[in-house]
Design a protein around this motif. Structure first.
Motif, PDB file in Angstrom:
ATOM      1  N   TYR A   7     -33.601-105.527  25.280  1.00 15.61           N
ATOM      2  CA  TYR A   7     -33.189-104.142  25.472  1.00 15.61           C
ATOM      3  C   TYR A   7     -33.029-103.814  26.953  1.00 15.61           C
ATOM      4  N   PHE A   8     -33.561-104.677  27.815  1.00 17.88           N
ATOM      5  CA  PHE A   8     -33.436-104.478  29.251  1.00 17.88           C
ATOM      6  C   PHE A   8     -32.788-105.710  29.880  1.00 17.88           C
ATOM      7  N   SER A   9     -31.932-105.488  30.848  1.00 18.13           N
ATOM      8  CA  SER A   9     -31.256-106.604  31.508  1.00 18.13           C
ATOM      9  C   SER A   9     -32.226-107.324  32.443  1.00 18.13           C
ATOM     10  N   ASP A  10     -31.869-108.533  32.829  1.00 20.62           N
ATOM     11  CA  ASP A  10     -32.749-109.315  33.695  1.00 20.62           C
ATOM     12  C   ASP A  10     -32.956-108.670  35.063  1.00 20.62           C
ATOM     13  N   ASP A  11     -31.993-107.864  35.515  1.00 24.55           N
ATOM     14  CA  ASP A  11     -32.153-107.231  36.818  1.00 24.55           C
ATOM     15  C   ASP A  11     -32.682-105.804  36.719  1.00 24.55           C
ATOM     16  N   SER A  12     -33.107-105.386  35.521  1.00 27.27           N
ATOM     17  CA  SER A  12     -33.688-104.057  35.362  1.00 27.27           C
ATOM     18  C   SER A  12     -35.021-103.992  36.101  1.00 27.27           C
ATOM     19  N   MET A  13     -35.422-102.808  36.494  1.00 26.73           N
ATOM     20  CA  MET A  13     -36.662-102.665  37.242  1.00 26.73           C
ATOM     21  C   MET A  13     -37.875-103.022  36.394  1.00 26.73           C
ATOM     22  N   ILE A  14     -37.849-102.698  35.123  1.00 28.55           N
ATOM     23  CA  ILE A  14     -39.022-102.989  34.299  1.00 28.55           C
ATOM     24  C   ILE A  14     -39.256-104.494  34.200  1.00 28.55           C
ATOM     25  N   ARG A  15     -38.172-105.270  34.129  1.00 33.66           N
ATOM     26  CA  ARG A  15     -38.336-106.726  34.080  1.00 33.66           C
ATOM     27  C   ARG A  15     -38.712-107.288  35.446  1.00 33.66           C
ATOM     28  N   ARG A  16     -38.136-106.745  36.483  1.00 29.64           N
ATOM     29  CA  ARG A  16     -38.465-107.231  37.816  1.00 29.64           C
ATOM     30  C   ARG A  16     -39.934-106.996  38.147  1.00 29.64           C
ATOM     31  N   VAL A  17     -40.474-105.881  37.680  1.00 36.79           N
ATOM     32  CA  VAL A  17     -41.882-105.569  37.946  1.00 36.79           C
ATOM     33  C   VAL A  17     -42.814-106.319  37.004  1.00 36.79           C
ATOM     34  N   MET A  18     -42.499-106.323  35.705  1.00 38.65           N
ATOM     35  CA  MET A  18     -43.423-106.888  34.730  1.00 38.65           C
ATOM     36  C   MET A  18     -43.406-108.415  34.710  1.00 38.65           C
ATOM     37  N   GLY A 142     -35.706 -95.523  45.302  1.00 42.68           N
ATOM     38  CA  GLY A 142     -34.741 -95.833  44.253  1.00 42.68           C
ATOM     39  C   GLY A 142     -35.324 -96.736  43.178  1.00 42.68           C
ATOM     40  N   GLU A 143     -36.144 -97.688  43.591  1.00 45.80           N
ATOM     41  CA  GLU A 143     -36.785 -98.581  42.625  1.00 45.80           C
ATOM     42  C   GLU A 143     -37.775 -97.826  41.747  1.00 45.80           C
ATOM     43  N   ARG A 144     -38.484 -96.881  42.325  1.00 51.18           N
ATOM     44  CA  ARG A 144     -39.428 -96.081  41.529  1.00 51.18           C
ATOM     45  C   ARG A 144     -38.686 -95.281  40.463  1.00 51.18           C
ATOM     46  N   GLU A 145     -37.575 -94.696  40.855  1.00 53.80           N
ATOM     47  CA  GLU A 145     -36.794 -93.932  39.885  1.00 53.80           C
ATOM     48  C   GLU A 145     -36.278 -94.852  38.786  1.00 53.80           C
ATOM     49  N   GLY A 146     -35.786 -96.020  39.179  1.00 53.26           N
ATOM     50  CA  GLY A 146     -35.284 -96.956  38.190  1.00 53.26           C
ATOM     51  C   GLY A 146     -36.370 -97.424  37.239  1.00 53.26           C
ATOM     52  N   LEU A 147     -37.544 -97.707  37.777  1.00 51.68           N
ATOM     53  CA  LEU A 147     -38.658 -98.149  36.939  1.00 51.68           C
ATOM     54  C   LEU A 147     -39.081 -97.038  35.985  1.00 51.68           C
ATOM     55  N   TYR A 148     -39.114 -95.815  36.488  1.00 52.95           N
ATOM     56  CA  TYR A 148     -39.486 -94.692  35.623  1.00 52.95           C
ATOM     57  C   TYR A 148     -38.495 -94.525  34.483  1.00 52.95           C
ATOM     58  N   GLN A 149     -37.205 -94.573  34.785  1.00 51.62           N
ATOM     59  CA  GLN A 149     -36.195 -94.412  33.736  1.00 51.62           C
ATOM     60  C   GLN A 149     -36.278 -95.550  32.715  1.00 51.62           C
ATOM     61  N   ASP A 150     -36.571 -96.760  33.183  1.00 53.26           N
ATOM     62  CA  ASP A 150     -36.750 -97.883  32.257  1.00 53.26           C
ATOM     63  C   ASP A 150     -37.940 -97.639  31.338  1.00 53.26           C
TER      64      ASP A 150
END
Length: 310
Positions: A7-18, A142-150
């Motif tokens: 459901y999330f792309s490989d470059d999404s923030m949630i994947r980059r963080v987790m 910007g990364e925080r916003e992206g992670l939050y939206q994810d």
């Protein structure tokens, strides 16, 4: 999307963080510890869980389900979502005792309450963000916003209505920080006891010295990441010695991410990847104790827990 994508792309923030194991191995523990100050969340889960007296097994199961949705394929994510929905279906009831002025005895809770769904997402997202800042590097705005939206999308996948969460990161931070600073958080005695085991304040059972040292480091990092007020609620002693030790440990972990060649050889190949396989190591001893008729939390009577749940 291709069949095997998630459901999330490989470059999404949630994947980059987790994908950062330093985050994956600490955020869940922190989320459970800090989330325990929300009585409806903690009691509602505790009264309906099959792992009330096995906190490490519960932590591992939660980590597996959460990682399946954030890091797994759609098939893996959908299995986790179906399993979670079945577990949540019967979760409703009323607080059996007073839990602060905002949550008197008899206050109703339900796993399908949009506000409780949001708070589950909130504690999870906040912990992932905090542990990444502490152990990897500071996120950009910007990364925080992206992670939050994810994470809002992640919450939706578990059933949270999107409108239950603030529209953006700034709104979330205002609301969440305001909640933690209010007089609403309340730590029940049971939540305090279970949290103390998860943070290593109480020794659940003896383990080999290298394992004790590793878990001690993780516990120290989690304790350091808690807001001072939450540490006080748990009765944690936090002074200059603990602060210096934590700063040194956190700096070592950050250095390993920034300059992998400088990291110990054993650590270099384990900086990224799913964390659930490592979570399982913490449950094996617990399961052996339960099989032998012993408690993984000395001082906690499984029979009295069972009586309350019943």
């Amino acid at each position: 999307m291709p069949a095997q994508s998630g459901y999330f792309s490989d470059d999404s923030m949630i994947r980059r963080v987790m994908r950062k194991r330093a985050v994956g191995l600490t955020y869940g523990q922190r989320a459970l510890v800090i989330g325990a100050v929300h009585p409806l969340l903690y009691v509602g889960t505790a009264e309906n869980t099959q792992h009330r007296t096995t906190p490490y097994t519960r932590l591992a199961l939660t980590g597996k389900l959460f990682e399946a949705v954030s890091l797994g394929t759609r098939e893996e994510a959908d299995r986790a979502r179906t399993f979670t929905a079945k577990r949540h279906a019967p979760v409703q009831g009323a607080l059996p005792e007073d839990a602060g002025t905002h949550n008197p005895r008899g206050t109703r809770y339900s796993a399908h309450d949009p506000q409780l769904m949001f708070m589950t997402m909130a504690f999870t997202f906040d912990s992932a963000e905090v542990m990444h800042d502490l152990l990897v590097r500071k996120l950009t705005p910007g990364e925080r916003e992206g992670l939050y939206q994810d994470y809002c999308r992640w919450g939706e996948l578990f059933g949270m209505p999107r409108e239950a969460a603030p529209a953006d990161y700034a709104g979330f931070r205002d609301y969440f920080d305001g909640y933690l600073a209010s007089d609403e958080p309340f730590l029940t005695e049971e939540a305090k006891l279970v949290g103390s085991y998860l943070m290593g304040q109480r020794i659940a059972y003896p383990m080999p010295i290298p394992v004790q040292q590793a878990l001690g480091g993780f516990n120290l990092l989690v304790q350091s990441s808690l807001p001072p007020r939450i540490r006080e609620m748990y009765g944690l002693n936090w002074g200059l010695r603990e602060e210096i030790a934590c700063r040194g440990l956190a700096q070592a972990v950050r250095t390993a991410h920034i300059s992998p060649p400088l990291a110990p050889k054993l650590l270099r190949g384990s900086l990224t990847g799913p964390s659930y396989p490592l979570y399982r190591l913490a449950t094996r001893r617990e399961q052996r104790l339960i099989a032998a008729g012993r408690s993984s939390m000395p001082g906690v009577d499984p029979l009295s827990y069972a009586a309350r749940v019943g």
